[in-house]
Each structure stands twice: as structure tokens, then as C-alpha cells.
Write a protein that holds these residues in place. Structure first.
Motif, PDB file in Angstrom:
ATOM      1  N   ILE A 140     -68.884  75.652   0.198  1.00  0.00           N
ATOM      2  CA  ILE A 140     -70.231  76.041  -0.044  1.00  0.00           C
ATOM      3  C   ILE A 140     -69.963  77.889   0.308  1.00  0.00           C
ATOM      4  N   ILE A 147     -73.396  75.515  -3.141  1.00  0.00           N
ATOM      5  CA  ILE A 147     -74.036  74.134  -2.559  1.00  0.00           C
ATOM      6  C   ILE A 147     -74.448  72.636  -3.679  1.00  0.00           C
ATOM      7  N   CYS A 185     -75.782  67.409  -0.256  1.00  0.00           N
ATOM      8  CA  CYS A 185     -74.439  66.510   0.556  1.00  0.00           C
ATOM      9  C   CYS A 185     -74.380  65.495   1.471  1.00  0.00           C
ATOM     10  N   SER A 230     -76.847  80.936  -3.976  1.00  0.00           N
ATOM     11  CA  SER A 230     -76.531  79.668  -2.618  1.00  0.00           C
ATOM     12  C   SER A 230     -76.632  78.339  -3.031  1.00  0.00           C
ATOM     13  N   CYS A 280     -70.496  70.098  -3.361  1.00  0.00           N
ATOM     14  CA  CYS A 280     -70.677  68.993  -2.950  1.00  0.00           C
ATOM     15  C   CYS A 280     -71.344  67.653  -4.235  1.00  0.00           C
ATOM     16  N   LEU A 319     -74.822  78.511   7.285  1.00  0.00           N
ATOM     17  CA  LEU A 319     -75.974  78.728   6.473  1.00  0.00           C
ATOM     18  C   LEU A 319     -76.780  79.716   6.458  1.00  0.00           C
ATOM     19  N   ASN A 375     -67.571  70.417   2.109  1.00  0.00           N
ATOM     20  CA  ASN A 375     -68.466  71.111   1.723  1.00  0.00           C
ATOM     21  C   ASN A 375     -68.550  72.428   2.032  1.00  0.00           C
ATOM     22  N   ILE A 376     -68.886  72.276   3.945  1.00  0.00           N
ATOM     23  CA  ILE A 376     -69.408  74.289   4.337  1.00  0.00           C
ATOM     24  C   ILE A 376     -68.364  74.922   4.382  1.00  0.00           C
ATOM     25  N   SER A 419     -80.956  72.224   1.002  1.00  0.00           N
ATOM     26  CA  SER A 419     -80.742  71.281  -0.208  1.00  0.00           C
ATOM     27  C   SER A 419     -79.367  71.122   0.002  1.00  0.00           C
ATOM     28  N   PHE A 420     -79.030  71.829   1.068  1.00  0.00           N
ATOM     29  CA  PHE A 420     -77.214  70.833   1.973  1.00  0.00           C
ATOM     30  C   PHE A 420     -77.981  69.248   2.343  1.00  0.00           C
ATOM     31  N   LEU A 479     -82.034  76.493   1.669  1.00  0.00           N
ATOM     32  CA  LEU A 479     -80.458  76.318   1.692  1.00  0.00           C
ATOM     33  C   LEU A 479     -80.407  75.301   2.940  1.00  0.00           C
TER      34      LEU A 479
END
Length: 175
Positions: free
Chosen positions: A96, A169, A138, A165, A173, A152, A92-93, A133-134, A130
């Protein structure tokens, strides 16, 4: 036994992947076997990254539980879930970063930091948004997953639009 063999291979391969980059840089593990207690496992000493304690705990649970027992099967299931969660967060990262920055080569941004004397983040509102949201999108926890907080921060420091951004995300995710 067939499942157990494949499970052990999976754990070993993921552990190699997980620890190879970090161990080269920070020497997290003392890989000498413990001669004092006659154990057949590696002696990790006091050099274990705190984020990896859940993996080591589950590994110990598996080793200490009788073969075929419900306790062992539960520990194996929990370890597999933790490994799969970590793999998903790792993927995921990277996604992103790719989507936020519209670049394909983003691996350096996973661990890059600013020079001494510079603030970690220029835009704290961007960073807090961020991170929130992460976590929400996620399923990030505070342990392993937040090792990517610096990535991030890098997005915010590069001046990427916060809405762009957050959308990245959400997209990364959603899988």
C-alpha cells in the motif's frame, strides 16, 4: 510428528521475525526462564504487547493439549491461520505504501511518527477513509492489523490523493 516438527519451526521462525524488530526497540519480552515454577518456557511477565496475546494464548493451548488430540490440532490450525493473516497484513501495508507513494523504499514509514507538538494527522477525512478502506479491503481487525494506522496517517500527511491511496489499498489487498 513430521507435521508437528515443521509446524513448530514455522511458529518459531515467524515469532523471530515478528518480535525481532520490536524487541530490540521496546524489550517486550523478559527472556529469562522462570526458575520459580520450573517451567521450560520463556517467562513473558507483564511485558507482552497486547497485540500478541492471541499468539501466546494459542501457544499455551497447544502446549497444554495432549499430543495428537483434536484440541491441539485445532489450536495449531488457529495459530497457523493467525500467523498467515499477520504475514499477509504485513505484506499488504508495505505494498500500500509503495503504490500510494510510488516509492520502493517505504519501510521507515511503517513506524515513523511526527515530532512532539504536531497533530498525528493533518487531514482526518483522508485518515478515516484510508482506515475504513484498509479494514474493508484487507480484512484488518482491530488488534494486530491496526498497528499500521500510523503508516496510513503518514500517507495522508504526505498529501497523497485519497482516491489514489484507496486504489492502492484495493490493489494491494486483492491478492
Amino acid at each position: 510428528m513430521y507435521f508437528l516438527g515443521h509446524f513448530q519451526v514455522l511458529v518459531f521462525l515467524y515469532a523471530q521475525l515478528l518480535f525481532s524488530a520490536e524487541s530490540r526497540k521496546t524489550q517486550l519480552f523478559d527472556t529469562k526462564s522462570s526458575a520459580d515454577d520450573g517451567a521450560e518456557h520463556e517467562n513473558y511477565g507483564d511485558k507482552v504487547d497486547a497485540r500478541d496475546i492471541p499468539l501466546l494464548y494459542l501457544e499455551t493451548e497447544i502446549q497444554n493439549a495432549p499430543v495428537g488430540s483434536p484440541q491441539r490440532q485445532e489450536a495449531q490450525k488457529n495459530l497457523l491461520e493467525e500467523i498467515n493473516h499477520r504475514k499477509q497484513i504485513d505484506q499488504n501495508i508495505v505494498e500500500i505504501l509503495r503504490l500510494s507513494l510510488k516509492q520502493t523504499d517505504v519501510v521507515d514509514l511503517l513506524t515513523s511518527t511526527r515530532t512532539t507538538g504536531q497533530p498525528v494527522v493533518d487531514d482526518w477525512d483522508c485518515y478515516k477513509t484510508l482506515v475504513k478502506s484498509f479494514k474493508n479491503q484487507c480484512g484488518a481487525k482491530m488488534e494486530y492489523d491496526m498497528k499500521y494506522a500510523g503508516a496510513l496517517a503518514n500517507i495522508c500527511n504526505m498529501g497523497v490523493d485519497v482516491k489514489q491511496s484507496v486504489a492502492a489499498i484495493e490493489e494491494a489487498c486483492a491478492h
